[in-house]
Design an enzyme around this catalytic site. Sequence first.
Site, short mmCIF file in Angstrom:
data_model
loop_
_atom_site.label_atom_id
_atom_site.label_comp_id
_atom_site.label_asym_id
_atom_site.label_seq_id
_atom_site.Cartn_x
_atom_site.Cartn_y
_atom_site.Cartn_z
N SER A 28 -9.76 1.91 2.86
CA SER A 28 -8.87 2.65 2.00
C SER A 28 -7.87 1.77 1.23
O SER A 28 -7.31 2.21 0.23
CB SER A 28 -8.10 3.68 2.83
OG SER A 28 -7.24 3.03 3.74
N LYS A 63 0.85 -1.20 0.00
CA LYS A 63 0.00 0.00 0.00
C LYS A 63 0.88 1.25 0.00
O LYS A 63 1.88 1.32 0.73
CB LYS A 63 -0.89 -0.02 1.25
CG LYS A 63 -1.95 1.08 1.28
CD LYS A 63 -2.82 0.95 2.55
CE LYS A 63 -3.97 1.96 2.57
NZ LYS A 63 -4.80 1.82 3.79
N SER A 116 -10.04 -0.46 7.03
CA SER A 116 -9.45 -0.26 5.70
C SER A 116 -8.76 -1.47 5.10
O SER A 116 -8.36 -1.43 3.94
CB SER A 116 -8.46 0.90 5.74
OG SER A 116 -9.14 2.13 5.72
#
Lengths: 494, 103, 501
Positions: free
Chosen positions: A155, A80, A179
């Site tokens: 997210s 990420k 997330s």
Amino acid sequence: MSDLTRLHASDLAAQLADGSVTSVEATQAQIDRIAAVDGDLNAFLHVDAEGALATAADVDARRAAGESLPTLAGVPIAVKDLINTVGQPTTAGSKILEGWVPPYDATVVTRLRAAGLPILGKTNLDEFAMGSSNEHSAYGPARNPWDTGRIPGGSSGGSAAAVAAFEAPLALGTDTGGSIRQPGAMTGIVGVKPTYGGVSRYGVIAMASSLDQVGPMARSVLDAALLHEVIAGHDPRDSTSIDAPVPSVVEAARRGDVAGLRIGVVREFAGEGFQPGVQRRFDEAVAKLADAGAEIVEVSCPSFTHGIAAYYLVMPSEVSSNLARFDAMRYGLRVSPDGNPSPSAEQVMAATRDAGFGDEVKRRIILGTYALSSGYYDAYYGSAQKVRTLIAQDFTAAFEQVDVLFSPTAPTTAWRLGEKSDDPLAMYLEDVCTIPANLAGVPGINVPIGLADDSGLPVGGQFLAPAQADERLYNAGAALERLVPAPVLEEVVR
Amino acid sequence: MSSPLSREDVAHLASLARISLSEDELDRLGAELPAILDHVAAVQGVVESAGADVAPMSHPVPITNVFRADEPSPGLSRDEALSGAPASEEDRFLVPKILGEEA
Amino acid sequence: MSTPTKTPLVPFDDALTRYEPVMGLEVHVELGTRTKMFCGCATEFGAEPNTQVCPVCLGLPGALPVVNAKAVESAIRIGLALNCEIAEWCRFARKNYFYPDQPKNFQTSQYDEPIAFDGYTDVEVDGEVYRIEIERAHMEEDTGKSLHVGGATGRIHGADHSLLDYNRAGIPLIEIVTRTIEVPGDKAPAVARAYVNQLRDLMLALGVSDARMDQGSLRADVNLSLKPTGSSTLGTRSETKNVNSFRSVERAVRYEVGRHAGILDAGQKVVQETRHFHESDGSTSSGREKSDAEDYRYFPEPDLAPVAPSRAWVDELRGTLPEPPSERRKRLQAEWEFSDLDMRDTIGAGALELIVATVEAGAAPQAARKWWLGELARRSNDTGVDLAALPITPAQVAGIQALIDAGKINDKLARDVFDGVLAGEGTPEEVVASRGLEVVSDDGALGEAVDRAIEANPDVADKIRDGKLQAAGALIGAVMKEMRGQADAGRVRELILEKLS
């Protein structure tokens, strides 16, 4: 040769170990897959083919030389873009950090490198991890491979889409209010938020320090456990890191036995707001767990319903402070105000922060600034911290009755891009099931439980366990995975 | 506490947060924030009905005394330190003129 | 920002006829730890810019702080030395404000849970003891340093841009805050000075800081307001920041008393603001207005675990404390055989620890006192540099005295040696050698000079021959003059008497 990109990480690791495939082959296959589908998915913000192949070649050479290597050595991974990587940009999905290349690695990245995992690239996310849809990325939304007209969740939507669409067998995500778990549910993959303090946060760009946690995303519970073991463990650079042995997650994932396990179904996570197709899949999963010998107990955790209110005070407060450092002085974007030939540092800071942050980030910074401001602290931030305590007490009481809690991960399946963009509060309410774990610091896992019969999209079930009992998640998750096979994506649905 | 947030309040918060919000943004946030605040303000009622003895939780894991020995460890080289700087001069970070006084 | 119209400064003594000063002092001590408060970066003073930095103290995205154990230990020892309670459990807090020298745009500090609180220390002025109550001592971190380029020399106003060096960012600070100090008005300036001086001495005795005001490792903020004599209504206070010498602490109090009195006499209101002290003329000038808009939005630092010092640890640290200042003063006075007046002057001049160190380096106490309170105090006054900040060490003072004791120089030459050492010409020995200051006791050279003096002053020589020995002084003077003071006067006298007997 079969399609290497479809292998679970554990199977790929076995093939790498027995020499039937090389890491360079596996890594190249992922790079080719990314080239083929990421135009539609926008899961990656940066692909480092060269770096990944160099790591792969190194691992292959060491293996050929007879060196004993860690289990996942040579298995490629996506990271990420909130997690610092030397040599690759780290943008946090924000314009304010466009092109920034960190001069240091996050501890979790150091551990990935030490374990020999080639890093394919950096995945898309809501800006600074603020969002449940990935629509708040400054670089365009990542898309759900089950239907590219829909959100992949957020997210960590880029990581979820990448794993679900076979761009990577493994990915790292971060979970502040759901997330990792929620995009896992939206894309039909496994995602784990470890116990707070279980995985180092050093080098992970902070959103809300007391809630953030890095965790594994994968296509099987065992794969997630293998990655969990690589990244977890005490880090002296993170003062909130737990100095205790890592729970035996891999062993638990291999066991996967719910016979005699007491599973609590949270009464508050059902009913209004829950999509019927989600509820039906969840009820079936509960029935199958019971058939497999689990003892199902309905438990009540009344404070959980106040989780969102507390979360949207604690989180933005910490956000307002954590994001203050993005000020155009030492790194990142610098913007001068229009029509001012000789602006001051103060004016440049304010102009940069206006230009560099997106709407959702600004909304949360302003909200947090308000919650902490004098005169309001006790009513807002102070009260929210007390609600955290109430939620933690509900967990404690629940875990006196049961070993794990079980609920849907998200109340709905993936929605259409833009569907909830105009109503921030509606978006916030999507996190109702995942937030309590972050507020209390306990671990949670999303396990796919099929496709909803009303939307045809993936549904996720969430197990929650007491702090530092992450192995319970893997045990229950692995059992559920066997009882309810994960939906398999045939091809990206455009 | 239901506290209506005026446009001026939002402007003040933006200045505390050092964001030069545009007029449109002030309007929009002024319209959005009250609904969010209405929702989150529920925490006060929850705490009141729970009684007095609820301790606030600032840290989810109850650990204390996490210290580091006073021993130097390598940091960044000067070039690494300055690598991300929008501007630098004489081995220092160059920033626009500073108006205010130090706190 | 400043007062509407400039009001005249009221003479200090005049102001005290109508007002009573109310003071508070905030002192920042930079700890002498090897590494910073929250990271392992070195803390060397004067290093090349941005060479003692890392992701943590530069505030890079993702970096996290870890508390320096030694800094906590020092904070506890300082708290104990100031007779404070030590918190059983306390947290760090973030103080949020934007400023380019603050890498994270928040300072990691402590807010309502200081590590040490409710203490006191007794200071002595003119033989009287005054108790200064300590409200709190807490841990925090220093900021970076800015260099303002363009415009007037290095000033913030009119600069084109600024250059930032973060070597100092994150160095541990202990902020020590007094409660309101109310002492007889005429004593206030001296009490303020004595308090800061005593903190310096305490820090040195604890070994936690070099506590050098001239280098900024000890910085004092003077908060002052006036109330009408006999009234209990407090006035509006000013905060004079970063006063950087003991003498300036005293001057800042005197100046602010006069300034406030002028404003109040004119029926105007004192503005609550920070002020800057100017060494050149002892005045202060307006800094930044303190307004209600200032809102630091403190909250507990989530990235740091709470600090909960065990009572066993606190007790162990209590065992490492130096002697309390008042007992130490009594003991030293007895050991040194100083009169009460000697001792009072020594303390008043801030020379106690300097004399201790000079005596430790081998000088006799009276000799040490003579130099520090005489020759060196005069130079301190002339230059406005604190005694302790003069560029001479106690060991060098002891070295000069040793040269006198060995007969190599005399008191008069010693003053030249002081000149040389203060001018940076080297050690006392090096100055003696390079300036050719050693006394001449060689009989050959002295004998010739004596012969010349006798020859030039036949009348005086005759008087001595007639037994008027007191006349020898004139001949000694002549010899000393010829030898430019570098003669051993005792030996000259002996030679004169030998030659004229």
